[in-house]
Write an enzyme that holds these catalytic residues in place. Structure first.
Site, PDB file in Angstrom:
ATOM      1  N   SER A 259       0.866  -1.177   0.000  1.00  0.00           N
ATOM      2  CA  SER A 259       0.000   0.000   0.000  1.00  0.00           C
ATOM      3  C   SER A 259       0.900   1.223   0.000  1.00  0.00           C
ATOM      4  O   SER A 259       2.119   1.106   0.050  1.00  0.00           O
ATOM      5  CB  SER A 259      -0.874   0.008   1.249  1.00  0.00           C
ATOM      6  N   LYS A 260       0.283   2.375  -0.020  1.00  0.00           N
ATOM      7  CA  LYS A 260       1.057   3.623   0.004  1.00  0.00           C
ATOM      8  C   LYS A 260       1.968   3.660   1.236  1.00  0.00           C
ATOM      9  O   LYS A 260       3.019   4.281   1.212  1.00  0.00           O
ATOM     10  CB  LYS A 260       0.102   4.809   0.074  1.00  0.00           C
ATOM     11  N   ARG A 261       1.546   2.994   2.277  1.00  0.00           N
ATOM     12  CA  ARG A 261       2.262   3.063   3.539  1.00  0.00           C
ATOM     13  C   ARG A 261       3.595   2.320   3.521  1.00  0.00           C
ATOM     14  O   ARG A 261       4.574   2.770   4.083  1.00  0.00           O
ATOM     15  CB  ARG A 261       1.348   2.468   4.625  1.00  0.00           C
ATOM     16  N   GLY A 263       5.256   1.078   0.660  1.00  0.00           N
ATOM     17  CA  GLY A 263       5.978   1.044  -0.607  1.00  0.00           C
ATOM     18  C   GLY A 263       5.295   2.002  -1.539  1.00  0.00           C
ATOM     19  O   GLY A 263       4.183   2.428  -1.291  1.00  0.00           O
TER      20      GLY A 263
END
Ligand code: GLU
Length: 488
Positions: A259-261, A263
């Site tokens: 997820s954005k978190r 990677g």
């Protein structure tokens, strides 16, 4: 197989609520590869019924991204096809006609429960340990009750009736899978405002577009029994159901779902950072699939020759940015000079290192070979070549101190004296005179001697190979910059 043409038809069907991400593209790539491998059709469908989240910009970006990656579709936006339109927002009448048919057949029913009522009952289910989900309250409303609810000013959703029992199907990657309908409650097909939900639209379209294989992310596995329920209500013969294959999750380094978190997920980001489409495809192709041995480099051609669903792994794949970067470096090194130039120019122009004049392009072309081995992303090109184009050259702030001491001045003065009379200005002649004067005669370490020269002509401690850089810069510019550095 499509019973008429006997051909495989696979679709990639994103809901562009943002930029397409790594997981979407891995799915698209496998869909595409499967279609190409089997000589079938690759269909691109935009699932944009959630108008609050899907925007025209994201749709345009999704189309652009697929094109950039080279995943050409046979049917879909911009190219058309026999089963269009391929934007769900243009197919709304089709969905409401089917929903009406399901109501008429009593496969579906109007449900007037408000969200507050549903919430209260969900809490009660939780408290008494009953599986959560719609409790069937409106399943058997009489015509009078429906009229009464409407008179109260309530709006209705349309819900699909889920019969007791199981749905069992064979997933091409996971084998036989069975869902007990105890855990698949009656689900909404059409919202109160008349707009269709994903489950209705996706199932109707897969049937109407004669999709034979649904390869998609594992996150959609649990929606499959609901889709199959819609096929049944559409009266589709079992042999005409699409074959499902749910691709494993893509995990981040920390083993949590990517997820954005944990990677960078957006393909647009990779594009801007100077990753080549062929590197992204190469890397993603091997994320959860392998042709059998430890291949690291694979071309699109090889992928289409070798791709089979049987070789897709059922366990989650881990996304490794370092590996992608290494592959990107390999692909950059493999570019022909012309190709490298075409791809590097937009980065140089965007970074305002050049405007794009013929003279600038000629110099870039001469300089690219000396950096081709040294970069792993195209967005490194501007910083590497900036020294060739800056109008008001100054040594970088951090580097001024490194060439301001007496010994550096001595090195630079000597370098200037040696270079000034040089007749032939080539990297070999520059190297020869500097080596003999600074290393052999002054007895300096190359790192010290050439480091000072490098800073004075390129402005900083990191640059492409020094002598080649000096050759490209030209004699007068080099001499002027060394003089300027001595005067600092
Ligand atoms: N539109 C769905 C999504 O983006 C995928 C549809 C499907 O592949 O079945 O999540």
């Amino acid at each position: 197989m499509d019973e008429v043409t006997n051909k495989v038809r696979v679709r990639f069907a994103p809901s562009p609520t943002g930029d397409l991400h790594v997981g979407n593209i891995r799915t698209a790539l496998f869909d595409w590869a499967y279609a190409r491998h089997t000589g079938g059709s690759f269909i691109f469908r935009i699932e944009d019924t959630d108008t609050t989240r899907v925007t025209d910009e994201y749709i345009a970006a999704a189309i652009d991204t697929l094109r950039w990656l080279g995943l050409q579709w046979d049917e879909g936006p911009e190219v058309g096809g026999s089963y269009g339109p391929y934007l769900q927002s243009q197919r709304l009448d089709i969905y409401s006609d089917w929903a009406q048919k399901f109501l008429d057949q009593k496969d579906a029913y109007y449900c007037f429960c408000t969200s507050e009522e549903l919430e209260t009952r969900r809490e009660a289910q939780k408290a008494s340990n009953v599986a959560p989900g719609y409790d069937g309250q409106c399943r058997n409303l009489s015509a009078d009750q429906i009229v009464a609810f409407r008179a109260e000013g309530r709006t209705a959703v349309i819900r699909m009736r889920m019969p007791d029992g199981h749905t069992t199907f064979v997933d091409q990657i996971r084998g036989e899978i069975s869902f007990d309908h105890k855990y698949v409650p009656d689900f909404v097909l059409v919202r109160g405002d008349g707009s269709p939900l994903y489950t209705l639209a996706v199932a109707v379209d897969d049937i109407m577009m004669k999709v034979t294989h649904v390869l998609r992310g594992e996150d959609l596995l649990s929606s499959t029994p609901r889709q199959i329920r819609v096929y049944q209500a559409m009266d589709v013969a079992i042999e005409n159901y699409p074959i499902f294959a749910h691709l494993p999750f893509v995990m981040g380094q920390d083993n949590a779902k990517l997820s954005k978190r944990n990677g960078e997920v957006s393909i647009a980001w990779y594009r801007e950072a100077g990753y080549l489409p062929e590197a992204i495809c190469n890397y993603l192709a091997l994320l959860g699939w392998s042709p059998g041995d430890d291949v690291e480099n694979i071309s699109m051609q090889q992928l289409t020759e070798l791709f089979t669903v049987e070789r897709v792994n059922s366990s989650p794949a881990r996304f490794d940015m370092k590996k992608l970067e290494a592959i990107n470096g390999d692909k950059i090194r493999a570019l022909t000079l012309d190709d490298f130039l075409d791809r590097a120019l937009p980065f140089l122009i965007r970074a305002e290192v050049i405007e794009g004049t013929a003279a600038e392009i000629q110099l870039v072309q001469a300089a690219l070979p000396i950096i081709q081995e040294r970069i792993t992303r195209l967005n490194e090109v501007p910083a590497m070549l900036k020294f060739l184009f800056v109008k008001d050259f100054v040594v970088e702030q951090d580097s001024v101190a490194k060439i301001s001491d007496a010994s550096s001045k001595q090195v630079l003065t000597r370098a200037l004296d040696e270079l000034a009379p040089l007749q032939e200005w080539s990297n070999t002649s520059i190297e020869a005179v500097l080596r003999s004067a600074l290393i052999e005669e002054l007895g300096l370490k190359p790192r010290i001697a050439f480091g000072a020269v490098r800073i004075s002509v390129t402005g900083g401690p990191i640059s492409p190979p020094l002598f080649e850089s000096m050759e490209l810069l030209g004699k007068s510019v080099c001499l002027a910059r060394i003089s300027q550095a001595i005067a600092l």
